[in-house]
Structure formats: structure tokens, C-alpha cells
Design a protein around this motif. Structure first.
Motif, PDB file in Angstrom:
ATOM      1  N   UNK A 159       0.284   5.197   1.427  1.00  0.00           N
ATOM      2  CA  UNK A 159      -0.537   6.138   2.170  1.00  0.00           C
ATOM      3  C   UNK A 159       0.121   7.504   2.160  1.00  0.00           C
ATOM      4  N   UNK A 218      -5.331   6.583   2.222  1.00  0.00           N
ATOM      5  CA  UNK A 218      -4.903   5.550   1.291  1.00  0.00           C
ATOM      6  C   UNK A 218      -4.879   6.114  -0.111  1.00  0.00           C
ATOM      7  N   UNK A 239       0.216  11.258   4.313  1.00  0.00           N
ATOM      8  CA  UNK A 239      -0.135  11.923   5.566  1.00  0.00           C
ATOM      9  C   UNK A 239       0.237  13.393   5.478  1.00  0.00           C
ATOM     10  N   UNK A 271       0.820  -1.200   0.000  1.00  0.00           N
ATOM     11  CA  UNK A 271       0.000   0.000   0.000  1.00  0.00           C
ATOM     12  C   UNK A 271       0.862   1.261   0.000  1.00  0.00           C
ATOM     13  N   UNK A 310      -3.053   0.693  -3.836  1.00  0.00           N
ATOM     14  CA  UNK A 310      -2.436  -0.538  -3.364  1.00  0.00           C
ATOM     15  C   UNK A 310      -2.196  -1.444  -4.570  1.00  0.00           C
ATOM     16  N   UNK A 332      -2.855  15.419  10.221  1.00  0.00           N
ATOM     17  CA  UNK A 332      -3.945  14.580   9.722  1.00  0.00           C
ATOM     18  C   UNK A 332      -3.602  13.103   9.862  1.00  0.00           C
ATOM     19  N   UNK A 333      -4.625  12.265   9.650  1.00  0.00           N
ATOM     20  CA  UNK A 333      -4.403  10.830   9.649  1.00  0.00           C
ATOM     21  C   UNK A 333      -3.821  10.395   8.322  1.00  0.00           C
ATOM     22  N   UNK A 334      -3.943   9.107   8.042  1.00  0.00           N
ATOM     23  CA  UNK A 334      -3.377   8.544   6.821  1.00  0.00           C
ATOM     24  C   UNK A 334      -4.463   8.403   5.758  1.00  0.00           C
ATOM     25  N   UNK A 393      -0.788  -4.018   9.290  1.00  0.00           N
ATOM     26  CA  UNK A 393       0.102  -3.433   8.308  1.00  0.00           C
ATOM     27  C   UNK A 393       1.432  -3.088   8.955  1.00  0.00           C
ATOM     28  N   UNK A 443       3.907   7.024   2.995  1.00  0.00           N
ATOM     29  CA  UNK A 443       4.280   5.774   3.646  1.00  0.00           C
ATOM     30  C   UNK A 443       3.936   4.601   2.741  1.00  0.00           C
TER      31      UNK A 443
END
Lengths: 114, 110
Positions: free
Chosen positions: B35, B45, B37, B33, B48, B41-43, B98, B88
Motif C-alpha cells: 500500500x 492499494x 500512503x 500486499x 498484491x 491521505x488514506x491507503x 491485515x 506499507x
């Protein structure tokens, strides 16, 4: 559809205290995973819950625990806080259809331990 | 054991292509995957790829996978200032655990 929500967004605690973080997954998602993000260790998997059962666990001490409710909402608890527990705690939810089970992340809870 | 490595920084000019690289060690990884960021903030997607594929294209994003060398790359075409973030890579064995790389900070300059 609303995304993953985490509460609170920010938290300050002192050493020795305990803390509970909450995560509400996307509607219909049954799997919830928790990750810890720190500058030194990066993103590390804590645990995953599915159908109210812990299905997978990372390498964290027993002070870190979690649970999932029947509505798939999840909480994680950290007892006897240490300075090193200061981190961004991220929650992710997924449908759990198998295959590439896309995980959607919340904004995280920033925990500071003084 | 599981280990995922990425270079720490990448700087590109707006409009150029960015290539972010990742190496992993777990040969049993089923999915890989990418990602993104952004600060505070969060991750998110991005995309993938299944381990039996060697390439996947999704609009401006191209993922290349060399399973023999356990090397994954993400190419962003026509990079914009809004692409500035930390990227990431992550490997998964089909479950929801993960293993993330160290992250690559992409800086897009005008």
C-alpha cells in the motif's frame, strides 16, 4: 464509482468524552474493516464487520466498539476517550468474494483528544 | 506471533529504481500486499501477491516474494517525484484482518 467516505474528517474531543465515526463503503461492498494509525503503534486492526456482524476483532479494549447497518455503512464508537486514542482512524471496504479480497481505504478521520 | 518489519527510510534519485523491503513472520499468510500512503491521505492499494507466487509485475512495479526467508520486496522502476510517499507492506491470511509493516518513507530527489 464513489470511493470509501468517512465522516467527519477531523474531530477534537476532550478526555472522558465519547465519539462516533462513520464510514460509507463503496457501493456493493459488504465488508467493512477499521484500523487505527498512530506514529508509535503504526497501523493496527480494530475490527471487521460483514452482514451486520462483527467477524474479526483486534486487540483493543472494550471502549472501542462498532456496528454495521443493513446498507453496509458502519460506525465505530470510542467511549471514555483517553489521550492515547488520538490517531487517524481508517476504514476499508471490500467485496468479500474470498481470495485476495482487495480492501479499499477511505481518507480517514483524524481524532485529537485533549 | 505476527510481526512485519520494514526499513524506515529510502532516498533515491528521480529515474532510478527503488527497492523497498519487508520481512514477515506469519508463515500462514496467504496474500501479501503493498500500500502507498501520501500525506493526509488514506491507503492506496498498489499490488498484491499470492503466497504461492514468487514474482508479480504490474507496469513499473515488481513484487518479489521469497517465502522460505519470509521476505517481500517492491521494486519501482523509473521512480518519479510523485512516488514520494510512505509504503506499507501487509500480510493477510485470506480474511480481512491485515497486519501492516512499520512503513518505509520513500523520498525521491531531483
Amino acid at each position: 464509482k464513489a470511493g470509501v467516505t468517512q465522516t467527519p474528517r477531523y474531530l477534537i474531543k476532550t478526555r472522558g468524552q465519547q465519539v462516533t465515526l462513520s464510514c460509507s463503503p463503496i457501493s456493493g461492498h459488504r465488508s467493512v474493516s477499521w484500523y487505527q494509525q498512530t506514529p508509535g503503534q503504526g497501523l493496527q486492526f480494530l475490527f471487521e464487520y460483514f452482514s451486520e456482524t462483527q467477524r474479526n476483532k483486534g486487540n483493543f479494549p472494550g471502549r472501542f466498539s462498532g456496528r454495521q447497518f443493513s446498507n453496509s455503512r458502519s460506525e465505530m464508537n470510542v467511549s471514555t476517550l483517553e489521550l492515547g486514542d488520538s490517531a487517524l482512524y481508517l476504514c476499508a471496504s471490500s467485496l468479500n468474494r474470498g481470495g485476495a479480497d482487495t480492501q479499499y481505504f477511505g481518507p480517514g478521520t483524524r481524532l485529537t483528544v485533549l | 506471533g505476527e510481526d512485519v518489519e520494514q526499513s524506515l527510510f529510502l532516498s533515491v534519485r528521480e529515474g532510478d529504481s527503488s527497492v523497498i523491503n519487508c520481512t514477515y513472520t506469519d508463515s500462514s499468510s496467504t496474500y501479501l500486499y503493498w500500500y502507498k500512503q501520501e500525506p493526509g491521505a488514506g491507503l492506496q492499494l498498489l499490488t498484491y501477491i499470492f503466497s504461492n507466487m514468487d514474482m508479480k509485475q504490474d507496469q513499473r512495479l515488481t513484487v518479489l516474494l521469497n517465502k522460505k526467508d519470509k521476505h517481500l520486496s517492491l521494486r519501482i522502476a523509473d521512480t518519479q517525484t510523485g512516488d514520494s510517499a510512505i509504503y506499507f507492506c501487509a500480510e493477510g491470511g485470506g480474511g480481512n484482518k491485515l497486519t501492516f509493516g512499520t512503513g518505509t518513507q520513500l523520498k525521491v530527489e531531483l
